[in-house]
Design an enzyme around this catalytic site. Structure first.
Site, PDB file in Angstrom:
ATOM      1  N   GLY A 291      -1.333   6.572   0.897  1.00 55.32           N
ATOM      2  CA  GLY A 291      -0.239   7.118   1.708  1.00 55.32           C
ATOM      3  C   GLY A 291       0.821   6.065   1.947  1.00 55.32           C
ATOM      4  O   GLY A 291       1.099   5.216   1.082  1.00 55.32           O
ATOM      5  N   SER A 292       1.381   6.067   3.152  1.00 60.59           N
ATOM      6  CA  SER A 292       2.540   5.208   3.414  1.00 60.59           C
ATOM      7  C   SER A 292       2.252   3.721   3.418  1.00 60.59           C
ATOM      8  O   SER A 292       3.194   2.930   3.387  1.00 60.59           O
ATOM      9  CB  SER A 292       3.159   5.588   4.753  1.00 60.59           C
ATOM     10  OG  SER A 292       3.671   6.879   4.642  1.00 60.59           O
TER      11      SER A 292
END
Ligand code: 59J
Length: 580
Positions: A291-292
């Site tokens: 993810g981020s």
């Protein structure tokens, strides 16, 4: 010489005499044959029926943490076995034996009756030598003891996944016990004994081969950090009603793993009622989409091209971006219609990151991700370890470039993620990972220019310290850097992402005056107080980083200026010492 003349049947007498002579010769030959010709063979055969070699167990090497704290210890134990055949002669002693063994007399009697023709059955394994001796002192015919070693794990569930365990025969089955089995095991010795026809030991003859003890092994982990990490992760899992989690602490300069814990865990000293979920060393054998947290790597790639600097801006309005039939979305509303690169990290804008990625190309991100070890073999050789997956498209389409840039379509382990962040922390130099304590300086590889790494350190410090930053990751008295992530989990069975199951992530490092420690926190499916990485995992990072910096005696680099108003007023001492 007898006179044969006149004998009634002289030919018959000669015949008898001749036959006797042949018989004597045959017996003489047989004696010579047995005593001289076949002697060695026959002695060997005889010995084989009475002389036995019994193994002398080798002492298994001690596993310690980096400071010599014991993590796996071999203690001598007594195992009691029985010649059930022999035992049938003294049934009156069975109740006393059962009592001494702490076993049900009826059950024991039934077992001994059922196996009455067996010459070897285990009665009980792994008694303390004292317990074993007190049973042997009963002198029950057919009951014998053997000395063995058994592994004990002093730190129990705190080091369970890392250390692993051995099976009842002392062979490594999991973790370091399995990975370093040959090193730890040593070589059993041999003792020659003489036993009778029924297997009873008559005489100890000699030690024919001494047991060679296994070698000790000092792991890279620091038991104090391991306890700290375990406590904070466990508390967070409970507070957030999460399914599982992992936490890894790494020394970015030496490549050593200082702590690695997972929840749920288990007590390796008592492995009854074990569930497979407890045994997973998730930090190395579970892969997930970063993810981020991936944006830290994508942004590094952008800065490295020289085409982008932190103050450059990108339009993120209106928070969505259409790529064919695919929509990129930002979850939280950004401060304004444009963000600079630091703002993209602070607001965790998927749209902003994707636009930067389109400019530099997916392959640029791919190459840096590869260099920092994402989806690559760590070389640790830990049992069951996964390499994850970093796709290399022949032709990078926009959707692939975008999703890679903000951490989807790639899968990594927690240990790979901490390794990748360690390169940013260590000024672009990647130290190979190790689970073993090292004394010599690491052979690092420059995977990112130092200036780029330093720029990223500043940006990731802003992610935590800026007004809209992930303040829950802050550490009192120190500057630290990092990136949160909240990733929808891919749902099993259906194609795509689940609506309500998330993985909360935080990856960071510190202290910023001279970054030394990198930490990754993974919390799987939090269900209570929200699920954002910045909410769930960042506080765990803060507590564990804070404890680590203090335990390692790191000088604070962010002390607030001494506040005169709060300090105790200085009262001049009177000449009499303040007594009057
Ligand atoms: C998200 C995703 C799923 C996969 C989205 C999180 C995508 C995506 C397809 C919706 C929660 C949510 C490839 S959120 O990590 O953007 O850490 O504090 O799971 O975007 O395109 O209800 N993180 N998370 N996205 N997917 N696909 C933000 C962000 C992130 C935060 C908060 C809010 C997502 C600030 C995530 C954090 O940075």
């Amino acid at each position: 010489m007898m006179k044969l003349e006149g004998a009634l049947f002289p030919w018959r007498f000669r015949l008898v005499l001749g036959l006797l002579g042949i018989m004597v010769a045959a017996i003489a030959w047989r004696i010579i044959d047995l005593q001289v010709v076949d002697r060695a063979f026959l002695k060997g055969q005889g010995d084989a029926r009475s002389v036995r070699h019994i193994p002398i167990p080798a002492h298994r090497g001690l596993i310690t943490d980096r400071n010599g704290e014991p993590l796996a210890v071999s203690t001598p134990v007594t195992t009691l076995w029985a010649n059930a055949k022999e035992m049938q002669s003294a049934k009156e002693k069975w109740p006393a034996l059962a009592a001494a063994l702490g076993q049900d007399p009826k059950a024991l009697a039934e077992r001994l009756e059922a196996q009455a023709n067996k010459e070897f059955i285990y009665l009980v394994r792994g008694l303390t030598p004292e317990q074993g001796q007190s049973v042997l002192d009963l002198k029950v015919p057919g009951v014998y003891g053997i000395e063995e070693f058994r592994r004990f794990y002093p730190a129990g569930e705190v080091t369970a996944h890392m250390v692993g365990f051995t099976d009842i025969d002392d062979h490594g089955r999991e973790g370091v016990e399995l990975a370093y089995d040959e090193w730890l095991a040593g070589v059993p010795g041999k003792r020659q004994v003489i036993k009778d026809r029924r297997g009873r030991l008559i005489k100890d003859v000699q030690v024919t081969k001494n047991a060679k003890a296994g070698k000790p092994l000092a792991l890279s982990i620091d038991l104090r950090l391991q306890y700290l990490a375990n406590r904070e992760l466990r508390n967070a899992i409970i507070e957030n009603g999460a399914k599982a989690g992992s936490l890894v602490i790494m020394d970015v300069k030496t490549g050593e793993i200082l702590a690695m814990v997972n929840q749920p865990t288990y007590n390796p000293n008592n492995r009854r009622n074990l569930q497979p979920a407890m045994m997973r060393n998730r930090a190395m054998i579970d892969v997930f989409e970063p993810g981020s947290t991936m944006k830290a790597i994508s942004m590094s790639a952008a800065i490295e091209t020289g085409r982008w600097k932190p103050s450059d801006t990108v339009e993120v309005y209106p928070g969505t971006l259409q790529i064919g039939k695919y929509t990129i979305k930002d979850v939280s509303k950004s401060e304004g219609p444009v963000l600079d690169l630091t703002g993209i990290l602070i607001n965790s804008s998927n749209v902003g990151m994707s636009k930067v990625a389109f400019d530099i190309g997916g392959e640029t991100i791919f190459r840096l991700a590869q260099k920092v070890g994402l989806g690559q073999d760590t070389g640790l050789g830990f049992p069951g370890e996964r390499v994850g997956n970093l796709p290399n498209y022949r032709e990078w389409r926009k959707a692939e470039t975008a999703t890679l840039s903000y951490g989807y379509g790639i899968s990594v382990t927690a240990i790979q993620l901490v390794h990748a962040f360690s390169a940013l922390a260590n000024n672009g130099r990647l130290a190979p990972l190790t689970l073993i304590k090292t004394d010599k300086p690491a052979q690092t590889t420059q995977v990112l220019p130092e200036a780029v790494a330093k720029t990223m350190q500043d940006m990731l410090t802003q992610v935590i310290e800026a007004p809209r930053g992930v303040f829950r990751a802050q550490v009192p008295a120190y500057h630290v850097a990092g990136k949160s992530g909240t990733a929808r989990k891919t749902s099993v069975g259906t194609k795509g992402y689940a609506e309500n199951s998330y993985r909360s992530l935080f990856a960071g490092f510190g202290p910023m005056s001279d970054p030394r420690y990198a930490i990754v926190v993974v919390i799987d499916e939090p269900t209570k107080a929200g699920y954002y990485g910045g909410l769930v995992s960042a506080p765990v990072f803060s507590k564990v980083m804070s404890g680590t910096l203090r335990l390692m005696n790191v000088t604070p680099d962010n002390l607030p200026p001494v506040q005169q108003a709060n300090a105790a007023p200085v009262v001049p001492l009177k000449a009499n010492g303040g007594r009057g």
